[in-house]
Design a protein around this motif. Sequence first.
Motif, PDB file in Angstrom:
ATOM      1  N   PRO A 198       1.563  16.103   3.053  1.00 10.30           N
ATOM      2  CA  PRO A 198       0.571  15.635   4.074  1.00 10.30           C
ATOM      3  C   PRO A 198       0.255  14.212   3.745  1.00 10.30           C
ATOM      4  O   PRO A 198       0.141  13.735   2.243  1.00 10.30           O
ATOM      5  CB  PRO A 198      -0.650  16.236   4.040  1.00 10.30           C
ATOM      6  CG  PRO A 198      -0.646  17.294   2.875  1.00 10.30           C
ATOM      7  CD  PRO A 198       0.774  17.296   2.279  1.00 10.30           C
ATOM      8  N   LEU A 199       0.090  13.168   4.401  1.00  6.49           N
ATOM      9  CA  LEU A 199      -0.270  11.828   3.997  1.00  6.49           C
ATOM     10  C   LEU A 199       0.829  11.374   3.347  1.00  6.49           C
ATOM     11  O   LEU A 199       0.627  10.568   2.354  1.00  6.49           O
ATOM     12  CB  LEU A 199      -1.564  11.829   3.441  1.00  6.49           C
ATOM     13  CG  LEU A 199      -2.771  12.234   4.341  1.00  6.49           C
ATOM     14  CD1 LEU A 199      -3.910  12.208   3.453  1.00  6.49           C
ATOM     15  CD2 LEU A 199      -2.940  11.410   5.554  1.00  6.49           C
ATOM     16  N   THR A 200       2.084  11.183   3.937  1.00  2.72           N
ATOM     17  CA  THR A 200       3.229  10.694   3.168  1.00  2.72           C
ATOM     18  C   THR A 200       3.319   9.377   3.873  1.00  2.72           C
ATOM     19  O   THR A 200       3.888   8.234   3.305  1.00  2.72           O
ATOM     20  CB  THR A 200       4.497  11.459   2.993  1.00  2.72           C
ATOM     21  OG1 THR A 200       4.028  12.753   2.358  1.00  2.72           O
ATOM     22  CG2 THR A 200       5.356  10.976   2.734  1.00  2.72           C
ATOM     23  N   LEU A 201       3.756   9.615   5.308  1.00  2.00           N
ATOM     24  CA  LEU A 201       3.994   8.315   6.122  1.00  2.00           C
ATOM     25  C   LEU A 201       3.034   7.405   6.412  1.00  2.00           C
ATOM     26  O   LEU A 201       2.822   6.272   6.449  1.00  2.00           O
ATOM     27  CB  LEU A 201       4.841   8.575   7.571  1.00  2.00           C
ATOM     28  CG  LEU A 201       5.135   7.681   8.390  1.00  2.00           C
ATOM     29  CD1 LEU A 201       6.045   6.644   7.830  1.00  2.00           C
ATOM     30  CD2 LEU A 201       5.712   8.578   9.618  1.00  2.00           C
ATOM     31  N   GLN A 202       1.491   8.217   7.047  1.00  2.00           N
ATOM     32  CA  GLN A 202       0.537   7.267   7.313  1.00  2.00           C
ATOM     33  C   GLN A 202      -0.046   6.110   6.322  1.00  2.00           C
ATOM     34  O   GLN A 202      -0.389   5.100   6.771  1.00  2.00           O
ATOM     35  CB  GLN A 202      -0.736   8.108   7.589  1.00  2.00           C
ATOM     36  CG  GLN A 202      -1.823   7.737   8.366  1.00  2.00           C
ATOM     37  CD  GLN A 202      -2.891   7.245   7.484  1.00  2.00           C
ATOM     38  OE1 GLN A 202      -2.976   7.600   6.217  1.00  2.00           O
ATOM     39  NE2 GLN A 202      -3.579   6.244   7.886  1.00  2.00           N
ATOM     40  N   PRO A 203      -0.073   6.544   4.961  1.00  2.00           N
ATOM     41  CA  PRO A 203      -0.341   5.591   3.971  1.00  2.00           C
ATOM     42  C   PRO A 203       0.598   4.346   4.008  1.00  2.00           C
ATOM     43  O   PRO A 203      -0.094   3.225   3.883  1.00  2.00           O
ATOM     44  CB  PRO A 203      -0.479   6.135   2.611  1.00  2.00           C
ATOM     45  CG  PRO A 203      -0.611   7.548   3.183  1.00  2.00           C
ATOM     46  CD  PRO A 203       0.077   7.765   4.314  1.00  2.00           C
ATOM     47  N   LEU A 204       1.664   4.578   4.200  1.00  2.00           N
ATOM     48  CA  LEU A 204       2.777   3.547   4.053  1.00  2.00           C
ATOM     49  C   LEU A 204       2.501   2.726   5.442  1.00  2.00           C
ATOM     50  O   LEU A 204       2.710   1.514   5.296  1.00  2.00           O
ATOM     51  CB  LEU A 204       4.293   4.169   4.036  1.00  2.00           C
ATOM     52  CG  LEU A 204       4.625   5.041   2.815  1.00  2.00           C
ATOM     53  CD1 LEU A 204       5.959   5.479   3.094  1.00  2.00           C
ATOM     54  CD2 LEU A 204       4.222   4.014   1.388  1.00  2.00           C
ATOM     55  N   VAL A 205       2.377   3.393   6.635  1.00  2.00           N
ATOM     56  CA  VAL A 205       2.031   2.418   8.072  1.00  2.00           C
ATOM     57  C   VAL A 205       0.759   1.704   7.713  1.00  2.00           C
ATOM     58  O   VAL A 205       0.563   0.579   8.069  1.00  2.00           O
ATOM     59  CB  VAL A 205       2.082   3.461   8.940  1.00  2.00           C
ATOM     60  CG1 VAL A 205       1.641   2.878  10.284  1.00  2.00           C
ATOM     61  CG2 VAL A 205       3.410   4.034   9.145  1.00  2.00           C
ATOM     62  N   GLU A 206      -0.342   2.383   7.214  1.00  4.20           N
ATOM     63  CA  GLU A 206      -1.491   1.588   7.202  1.00  4.20           C
ATOM     64  C   GLU A 206      -1.338   0.335   6.000  1.00  4.20           C
ATOM     65  O   GLU A 206      -1.973  -0.619   6.248  1.00  4.20           O
ATOM     66  CB  GLU A 206      -2.738   2.558   6.574  1.00  4.20           C
ATOM     67  CG  GLU A 206      -3.952   1.654   6.223  1.00  4.20           C
ATOM     68  CD  GLU A 206      -5.185   2.612   6.115  1.00  4.20           C
ATOM     69  OE1 GLU A 206      -6.303   2.106   5.782  1.00  4.20           O
ATOM     70  OE2 GLU A 206      -5.051   3.769   6.225  1.00  4.20           O
ATOM     71  N   ASN A 207      -0.501   0.644   4.916  1.00  2.10           N
ATOM     72  CA  ASN A 207      -0.369  -0.507   3.912  1.00  2.10           C
ATOM     73  C   ASN A 207       0.409  -1.633   4.704  1.00  2.10           C
ATOM     74  O   ASN A 207       0.046  -2.624   4.454  1.00  2.10           O
ATOM     75  CB  ASN A 207       0.475   0.219   2.919  1.00  2.10           C
ATOM     76  CG  ASN A 207       0.518  -0.781   1.707  1.00  2.10           C
ATOM     77  OD1 ASN A 207      -0.422  -0.836   0.948  1.00  2.10           O
ATOM     78  ND2 ASN A 207       1.608  -1.276   1.547  1.00  2.10           N
ATOM     79  N   ALA A 208       1.422  -1.325   5.651  1.00  2.00           N
ATOM     80  CA  ALA A 208       1.902  -2.346   6.332  1.00  2.00           C
ATOM     81  C   ALA A 208       1.341  -3.066   7.354  1.00  2.00           C
ATOM     82  O   ALA A 208       1.205  -4.262   7.509  1.00  2.00           O
ATOM     83  CB  ALA A 208       3.098  -1.656   7.281  1.00  2.00           C
ATOM     84  N   LEU A 267      -3.367   1.397  -4.603  1.00  2.00           N
ATOM     85  CA  LEU A 267      -3.928   2.645  -5.118  1.00  2.00           C
ATOM     86  C   LEU A 267      -2.977   3.773  -4.049  1.00  2.00           C
ATOM     87  O   LEU A 267      -2.699   4.775  -4.740  1.00  2.00           O
ATOM     88  CB  LEU A 267      -5.292   2.789  -4.655  1.00  2.00           C
ATOM     89  CG  LEU A 267      -6.227   2.015  -5.829  1.00  2.00           C
ATOM     90  CD1 LEU A 267      -7.766   2.098  -5.237  1.00  2.00           C
ATOM     91  CD2 LEU A 267      -5.903   2.233  -7.118  1.00  2.00           C
ATOM     92  N   ALA A 268      -2.843   3.465  -2.809  1.00  2.00           N
ATOM     93  CA  ALA A 268      -1.942   4.454  -2.073  1.00  2.00           C
ATOM     94  C   ALA A 268      -0.543   4.714  -2.647  1.00  2.00           C
ATOM     95  O   ALA A 268      -0.314   5.710  -2.631  1.00  2.00           O
ATOM     96  CB  ALA A 268      -2.246   3.878  -0.563  1.00  2.00           C
ATOM     97  N   LEU A 269       0.043   3.620  -2.872  1.00  2.00           N
ATOM     98  CA  LEU A 269       1.366   3.761  -3.395  1.00  2.00           C
ATOM     99  C   LEU A 269       1.503   4.704  -4.690  1.00  2.00           C
ATOM    100  O   LEU A 269       2.306   5.521  -4.980  1.00  2.00           O
ATOM    101  CB  LEU A 269       2.042   2.201  -3.355  1.00  2.00           C
ATOM    102  CG  LEU A 269       2.289   1.741  -2.266  1.00  2.00           C
ATOM    103  CD1 LEU A 269       2.857   0.208  -2.380  1.00  2.00           C
ATOM    104  CD2 LEU A 269       3.162   2.264  -0.989  1.00  2.00           C
ATOM    105  N   ALA A 270       0.431   4.337  -5.513  1.00  2.00           N
ATOM    106  CA  ALA A 270       0.616   4.771  -6.823  1.00  2.00           C
ATOM    107  C   ALA A 270       0.170   6.540  -6.637  1.00  2.00           C
ATOM    108  O   ALA A 270       0.856   7.332  -7.293  1.00  2.00           O
ATOM    109  CB  ALA A 270      -0.552   4.188  -7.929  1.00  2.00           C
ATOM    110  N   ASN A 271      -0.785   6.629  -5.781  1.00  2.00           N
ATOM    111  CA  ASN A 271      -1.095   8.115  -5.492  1.00  2.00           C
ATOM    112  C   ASN A 271       0.013   8.852  -4.916  1.00  2.00           C
ATOM    113  O   ASN A 271       0.333  10.006  -5.241  1.00  2.00           O
ATOM    114  CB  ASN A 271      -2.454   8.037  -4.602  1.00  2.00           C
ATOM    115  CG  ASN A 271      -2.782   9.592  -4.310  1.00  2.00           C
ATOM    116  OD1 ASN A 271      -2.159  10.069  -3.482  1.00  2.00           O
ATOM    117  ND2 ASN A 271      -3.812   9.890  -5.029  1.00  2.00           N
TER     118      ASN A 271
END
Length: 342
Positions: free
Chosen positions: A237-247, A292-296
């Motif tokens: 869970p929360l694999t794609l959404q953090p990448l989208v928010e980062n974008a 932080l999101a990418l490292a996590n």
Amino acid sequence: MSAAHRRGFVMPDFRRPGVLLRLLVVAEGARWVWWAIGATAAERLPPLWAGALLFEPVLLTVAALLAVLAPWWRRGSARRALVATAVLTVGVALAWRAWVERWGVTVPGPVSVVLGAVAVWALVAVYFDWRQLRLSPALAEARLLALQSRMRPHFLFNSLNSVLALMRRDPARAEAMLEDLAELYRVLLAEPHTPVPWYEELALARAYLAVEQVRLGERLRCVWHVDAAPAQALLPPLTLQPLVENAVRHGIEPRPDGGTITIEAFRDDDHLVLFVRNPLPPAGAATRGHGLALANLRERLALLYDDEARLRVYESEGEFVAQVRLPLRPDALSDAPRRSAS
């Protein structure tokens, strides 16, 4: 970490190349350290040769058997698997000792072989237990990071202000935005250890971008290329959404004219490949963040998939690109057409 919060030992999946490589490195490292400590300079070469003649076949045989019997090790309790693998290691060591001794090579006695085999296997088990314990906090931190960083207060306030602005002129759209917010919070508060199907992760990302679309308007443009991805593929869970928010945070918000986020997903052989692309922020922009999101996400992938999954980030033709590659379960392989990632 208290005992109540510590996860029990989990037998590694020895079918994974990365797990086998770590097994070999730890075992070989233990042998060389023991040799360096216990041998004198004049005695090193012959004992090392004799030890290798016995140690290497035992190690490679045990590694092969662990890989072949991996489904059985993981089917029952971890304690039973630990005992069974220790007995297997001792049995293989004694069998190889008897075989090598027939060649006229001087080898350690049976008691020494048993103690050495148990010691090496115990060291390997301790290493994998330590690695599991070291990376396990990343699973719990995924939920905390989602609540504290991804769903940060100012995002919530901005979203609610957007809803209030829409209430009079477009009530239907305001209601839809509230539903999207409710869906976001439902997922973020869910159990973070359970894999989710790709279609749910995709729906979450669409809901998040729908909320941001109301806030950013025409500055946010999205392009989706996701029809080639297997809908039933399981991923953390929360694999794609953090990448989208980062974008959104680093590629769209800092730019006065906004930009386009491209989300791509497809099957490549037995893997699911995700791409999220966004324009680079203007020079001097102060919204780089701390990664932080990418490292996590990278730590969670390492814990769950070892070296079978990866997260890459790079810049290409004026865009920031995040790529995730995940192994697919066999039941998801027929769910979408195959496509090469190259």
